[in-house]
Design an enzyme around this catalytic site. Structure first.
Site, PDB file in Angstrom:
ATOM      1  N   GLN A 139       0.808  -1.276  -0.049  1.00  0.00           N
ATOM      2  CA  GLN A 139      -0.006  -0.096   0.001  1.00  0.00           C
ATOM      3  C   GLN A 139       0.643   1.294   0.002  1.00  0.00           C
ATOM      4  O   GLN A 139       0.197   2.253  -0.298  1.00  0.00           O
ATOM      5  CB  GLN A 139      -1.111   0.116   1.179  1.00  0.00           C
ATOM      6  CG  GLN A 139      -0.203  -0.090   2.423  1.00  0.00           C
ATOM      7  CD  GLN A 139      -1.155  -0.064   3.683  1.00  0.00           C
ATOM      8  OE1 GLN A 139      -1.695  -1.213   4.143  1.00  0.00           O
ATOM      9  NE2 GLN A 139      -1.489   0.901   4.373  1.00  0.00           N
ATOM     10  N   CYS A 145      -5.254   0.205   3.180  1.00  0.00           N
ATOM     11  CA  CYS A 145      -5.392  -1.157   3.792  1.00  0.00           C
ATOM     12  C   CYS A 145      -6.898  -1.705   3.467  1.00  0.00           C
ATOM     13  O   CYS A 145      -6.923  -2.828   3.250  1.00  0.00           O
ATOM     14  CB  CYS A 145      -4.889  -1.331   5.051  1.00  0.00           C
ATOM     15  SG  CYS A 145      -6.089  -0.601   6.398  1.00  0.00           S
ATOM     16  N   HIS A 279      -6.398  -1.313  11.393  1.00  0.00           N
ATOM     17  CA  HIS A 279      -5.826  -1.821  10.331  1.00  0.00           C
ATOM     18  C   HIS A 279      -6.494  -3.145   9.682  1.00  0.00           C
ATOM     19  O   HIS A 279      -7.274  -3.874  10.456  1.00  0.00           O
ATOM     20  CB  HIS A 279      -4.463  -2.372  10.450  1.00  0.00           C
ATOM     21  CG  HIS A 279      -3.744  -2.922   9.296  1.00  0.00           C
ATOM     22  ND1 HIS A 279      -3.338  -1.981   8.453  1.00  0.00           N
ATOM     23  CD2 HIS A 279      -2.846  -4.039   9.072  1.00  0.00           C
ATOM     24  CE1 HIS A 279      -2.614  -2.695   7.462  1.00  0.00           C
ATOM     25  NE2 HIS A 279      -2.499  -3.876   7.755  1.00  0.00           N
ATOM     26  N   ASN A 300      -0.903  -9.276   4.660  1.00  0.00           N
ATOM     27  CA  ASN A 300      -0.933  -7.993   4.921  1.00  0.00           C
ATOM     28  C   ASN A 300      -0.609  -7.098   3.440  1.00  0.00           C
ATOM     29  O   ASN A 300      -0.311  -7.859   2.424  1.00  0.00           O
ATOM     30  CB  ASN A 300       0.227  -7.669   5.651  1.00  0.00           C
ATOM     31  CG  ASN A 300      -0.074  -6.130   6.338  1.00  0.00           C
ATOM     32  OD1 ASN A 300      -0.846  -5.534   6.171  1.00  0.00           O
ATOM     33  ND2 ASN A 300       0.865  -6.097   7.383  1.00  0.00           N
TER      34      ASN A 300
END
Ligand SMILES: *[C@@H]1O[C@H](CO)[C@@H](O)[C@H](O)[C@H]1NC(C)=O
Ligand SMILES: *[C@@H]1O[C@H](CO)[C@@H](O)[C@H](O)[C@H]1NC(C)=O
Ligand SMILES: *[C@@H]1O[C@H](CO)[C@@H](O)[C@H](O)[C@H]1NC(C)=O
Ligand SMILES: *[C@@H]1O[C@H](CO)[C@@H](O)[C@H](O)[C@H]1NC(C)=O
Length: 340
Positions: A139, A145, A279, A300
């Protein structure tokens, strides 16, 4: 079998660029070696030395972080930490930049879908092995996110239904899904709502730029992936989450403020962690380690240099019902009926 020395150097270079910044623990122990390490770290990240952004001496911040990492690693816990690209930031700077969802007001209805007891989840799941997970994204400096967590879940669902794995456009979600979704913060529900009504094109047609721009109608003309709907996993229920993940990759929220998350290198994150969601990532599996520790396998969007090749394992089935770092608090996934 590597014949040419240049090939070897090239491979080494590749490894370096994938696994990033390597160092030895003893380099963290003395002031002299720490200063050298800071220089090397800055060079690796193309940063000037001694930046005092916001009146903060970056070397001092780096040193505090390095000392913390050394202390934790010496405790030989179920996870270890490393000096990654966040090593120059104070905790509050990290939280400011990397809090990317605003979903504190929980308006979760009681979905009954995955409370159904007829779903018997297997002992372990890893959707990568089925080919349902695209490469790890980055990102970068944008708090997107929420977009990456959404596309990861939709990419998985789309693969399960069509047997085609395509990277979907996080940038389209950033530019087009909602005024409330930007590089500061986003709402995953609004991103899913957008895909439900408009569909979403591929990463190739609408590539990621790490900055919010105007919604581009031409790029949107690329091939589109659709979903029928989306739903939340019953909250604070790790068994329900497990049933959902057994069926498909699921977007989850976590509290990112623990240093064990920020500097995560490898292993299973256990121990103290907050539960204020800030997140979002995608749970793409779960399992049990050799020593019996159960974990969630999570993708992630910090690039492949972070964690276990871009992935993190977070402790599963704990006493607190919110789950470790709040992972069971607010999970959401797309629904797409099988194509006949
Ligand atoms: C950078 O910091 C080091 C140590 O704090 C100091 O010795 C050096 O003079 C600084 N260099 C610059 C260009 O500020
Ligand atoms: C910290 O390092 C990152 C690269 O890892 C860089 O992009 C960022 O600008 C740095 N931030 C500060 C405040 O120095
Ligand atoms: C949701 O279900 C739980 C347990 O089944 C129940 O305690 C709670 O009151 C329900 N909430 C709503 C909003 O229906
Ligand atoms: C991003 O959206 C939030 C609302 O979700 C808003 O408060 C914030 O000001 C926006 N930021 C920018 C840079 O537009």
């Amino acid at each position: 079998m590597i014949k040419h020395p240049l090939t070897f150097l090239f491979l080494l270079f590749l490894l370096q660029s994938v696994w990033g910044f390597e160092y030895e623990e003893k380099e963290l122990e003395s002031e002299i070696s720490l200063r050298k390490l800071y220089k090397r770290w800055s060079r690796h990240h193309n940063l000037p030395l001694n930046v005092t952004k916001q009146g903060v001496n970056r070397y001092k911040v780096f040193k505090i972080n390095a000392k913390y990492i050394l202390k934790i690693n010496k405790m030989r816990l179920s996870y270890s930490l490393k000096l990654n690209r966040f090593a120059n930031l104070t905790l509050s700077e990290f939280v400011d930049i990397h809090t990317c969802i605003s979903e504190t007001k929980t308006m979760i209805t009681n979905s009954t879908d995955y409370q159904l007891t007829d779903v018997k989840p297997p002992e372990s799941v890893d959707w990568r092995k089925q080919g349902a997970v695209t490469e790890v994204k980055n990102q970068r400096g944008c708090g997107s996110c929420w977009a990456f967590a959404t596309v990861a879940a939709v990419e998985g669902m789309n693969f399960i239904r069509t047997k085609r794995l395509v990277s979907l456009s996080a940038q389209e979600l950033l530019d087009c899904s909602s005024d409330r979704n930007n590089c500061t913060r986003g709402v995953r529900r609004l991103a899913f709502e957008y895909i439900k009504t408009k569909g979403i094109t591929t990463e190739t047609h609408y590539p990621y730029k790490a900055i919010k721009g105007l919604c581009d109608p031409l790029k949107k003309k690329g091939p589109r992936v659709t979903i029928d709907s989306y739903t939340f996993v019953p909250k604070n229920n790790e068994l329900a989450l497990r049933r959902a993940v057994a069926r498909q990759p699921v977007s989850i929220g976590i509290d990112p403020t623990s240093p064990s998350f920020r500097f995560y290198s490898k292993g299973i994150i256990t121990g103290k962690c907050g539960t204020v969601l800030g997140h979002a990532m995608a749970a793409i599996g779960y399992g049990t380690d050799k020593d019996g520790t159960k974990y969630w396998l999570v993708k992630n969007s910090y690039g492949p240099e972070w964690g276990e090749g871009g992935y993190v394992r977070i402790e599963r089935d704990i006493l607190e019902k919110e789950g470790r770092c709040g992972i069971a608090k607010r999970a959401i996934y797309p629904i797409k009926t099988p194509v006949r």
